[in-house]
Every structure is written in structure tokens, then in C-alpha cells.
Design a protein around this motif. Structure first.
Motif, PDB file in Angstrom:
ATOM      1  N   VAL A 236       9.781   7.003  -9.873  1.00 15.75           N
ATOM      2  CA  VAL A 236       9.845   7.347  -8.449  1.00 15.75           C
ATOM      3  C   VAL A 236      11.326   7.491  -8.087  1.00 15.75           C
ATOM      4  O   VAL A 236      12.116   6.572  -8.330  1.00 15.75           O
ATOM      5  CB  VAL A 236       9.182   6.259  -7.580  1.00 15.75           C
ATOM      6  N   PRO A 237      11.718   8.624  -7.520  1.00 14.51           N
ATOM      7  CA  PRO A 237      13.122   8.788  -7.132  1.00 14.51           C
ATOM      8  C   PRO A 237      13.547   7.699  -6.140  1.00 14.51           C
ATOM      9  O   PRO A 237      12.768   7.317  -5.257  1.00 14.51           O
ATOM     10  CB  PRO A 237      13.164  10.168  -6.479  1.00 14.51           C
ATOM     11  N   LEU A 238      14.762   7.216  -6.312  1.00 14.74           N
ATOM     12  CA  LEU A 238      15.263   6.147  -5.452  1.00 14.74           C
ATOM     13  C   LEU A 238      15.224   6.545  -3.980  1.00 14.74           C
ATOM     14  O   LEU A 238      14.867   5.729  -3.130  1.00 14.74           O
ATOM     15  CB  LEU A 238      16.683   5.753  -5.862  1.00 14.74           C
ATOM     16  N   ASN A 239      15.574   7.801  -3.677  1.00 12.52           N
ATOM     17  CA  ASN A 239      15.559   8.206  -2.266  1.00 12.52           C
ATOM     18  C   ASN A 239      14.140   8.148  -1.690  1.00 12.52           C
ATOM     19  O   ASN A 239      13.962   7.855  -0.519  1.00 12.52           O
ATOM     20  CB  ASN A 239      16.193   9.579  -2.064  1.00 12.52           C
ATOM     21  N   ASN A 240      13.098   8.367  -2.526  1.00 12.98           N
ATOM     22  CA  ASN A 240      11.719   8.233  -2.043  1.00 12.98           C
ATOM     23  C   ASN A 240      11.384   6.771  -1.741  1.00 12.98           C
ATOM     24  O   ASN A 240      10.689   6.477  -0.764  1.00 12.98           O
ATOM     25  CB  ASN A 240      10.730   8.780  -3.066  1.00 12.98           C
TER      26      ASN A 240
ATOM     27  N   GLN B 277       0.827  -1.205   0.000  1.00  9.61           N
ATOM     28  CA  GLN B 277       0.000   0.000   0.000  1.00  9.61           C
ATOM     29  C   GLN B 277       0.866   1.261   0.000  1.00  9.61           C
ATOM     30  O   GLN B 277       0.614   2.202  -0.747  1.00  9.61           O
ATOM     31  CB  GLN B 277      -0.939  -0.001   1.201  1.00  9.61           C
ATOM     32  N   ARG B 278       1.903   1.274   0.817  1.00  8.14           N
ATOM     33  CA  ARG B 278       2.815   2.430   0.893  1.00  8.14           C
ATOM     34  C   ARG B 278       3.490   2.656  -0.460  1.00  8.14           C
ATOM     35  O   ARG B 278       3.578   3.779  -0.942  1.00  8.14           O
ATOM     36  CB  ARG B 278       3.855   2.185   1.983  1.00  8.14           C
TER      37      ARG B 278
ATOM     38  N   THR C 289      13.369   5.933   1.463  1.00 14.16           N
ATOM     39  CA  THR C 289      12.783   6.628   2.608  1.00 14.16           C
ATOM     40  C   THR C 289      11.446   5.996   2.996  1.00 14.16           C
ATOM     41  O   THR C 289      11.159   5.816   4.188  1.00 14.16           O
ATOM     42  CB  THR C 289      12.607   8.126   2.290  1.00 14.16           C
ATOM     43  N   GLY C 290      10.649   5.638   2.001  1.00 12.23           N
ATOM     44  CA  GLY C 290       9.386   4.956   2.276  1.00 12.23           C
ATOM     45  C   GLY C 290       9.600   3.613   2.944  1.00 12.23           C
ATOM     46  O   GLY C 290       8.873   3.228   3.864  1.00 12.23           O
TER      47      GLY C 290
END
Length: 153
Positions: free
Chosen positions: A111-115, A97-98, A118-119
Motif C-alpha cells: 500500500v503506498p504510504l501516501n494512501n 476497517q478503513r 491519506t486514509g
């Protein structure tokens, strides 16, 4: 067994070892009269031992940087494949879901790798050891861009 497409971890390692061995044998090949490409032959012809050692050092460093970047690419590919699987797969994957929400927010953009990292870190509230490893990974990926700039090359 299907051969994987470079870069993968084994491919990066094999490439690094092969090119490093090739560099080490290059001077001996020249001394034995081996025919080399014009670019390499012109660059190396007439080098003193000191110039050769400097050339070998610079080329070894350069290949180490390239291999390291290939390892980063392989790891990022694995992380992105896992993210895609979790975000678009059937229900039941951990953090689906996230990750689905991150993917929807990005729309048609990657989607940026850091996102992604971080997620993932945020989702692992009860696993301190995993959060720590993911934080280390996030730091390494933030530092990877520094590898492209090396004044000694």
C-alpha cells in the motif's frame, strides 16, 4: 535490552554523530600519521586547508542527508507496522476497517504510504490537531525524494 535493527531513530542519530565526529578527527589523524584506507588516503593526500574545508563541508552535508533519509525510513517503518497491525489485527483497533479495505485493494502490492496517510487523515475528522500533523507528515514524505538530489555534493 534487544538492540533494534538500523534504521531506527536512535540508530540514525548515533550513526550521524559518529560519522560527523569521525570526519572532524580525520584531518588530525592524517597529520598524526594514522593509516587510512587507500581510497580515503588517496583522496585526502596533499589537500590544502581550503580544499579540506570544502571536502569537510560536502561530506557533512552528505551525512546529514543520509541521516535524514534514515529517519524517514524509520518513521515509514513505524507507520507501516501500525497500518499492518490495524489492518490485520483483531477487531477493536481504531480505523481497522478503513485500513483493511486499503490493504485488500492493494492485493499483493504494498500500500503506498501516501494512501495510508491519506486514509488516516480522512479517518480523523474530529481531531483537527491530529489531521494537521498528519498533513504535515504527508507533505514531508512527498518532499523526501528531493533529498537524493543535491547539486553541491
Amino acid at each position: 535490552m534487544k538492540e533494534s535493527v538500523f534504521p531506527d531513530i536512535d540508530g540514525a542519530f548515533t550513526w550521524y554523530i559518529a560519522t560527523k565526529d569521525g570526519l572532524r578527527g580525520l584531518r588530525a589523524a592524517i597529520q598524526c600519521g594514522a593509516v587510512l584506507s587507500e581510497d580515503i588516503g588517496d583522496e585526502l593526500y596533499g589537500m590544502t586547508l581550503s580544499e579540506w574545508q570544502d571536502y569537510l563541508r560536502r561530506q557533512t552535508v552528505k551525512r546529514g542527508v543520509f541521516a535524514t533519509l534514515a529517519l524517514f525510513a524509520a518513521c515509514e517503518g513505524g507507520i507501516r507496522r501500525d497500518f499492518e497491525w490495524r489492518a490485520t489485527g483483531e477487531f477493536g483497533q481504531t480505523h481497522a476497517q478503513r485500513f483493511r479495505k486499503l490493504q485488500l485493494q492493494a492485493g499483493d502490492n504494498a500500500v503506498p504510504l501516501n494512501n495510508i496517510l491519506t486514509g488516516w487523515i480522512g479517518a480523523e475528522g474530529d481531531k483537527a490537531w491530529l489531521r494537521q500533523r498528519l498533513l504535515q507528515l504527508l507533505t514531508l514524505f512527498r518532499q523526501r525524494n528531493d533529498l537524493g538530489w543535491c547539486p553541491s555534493l
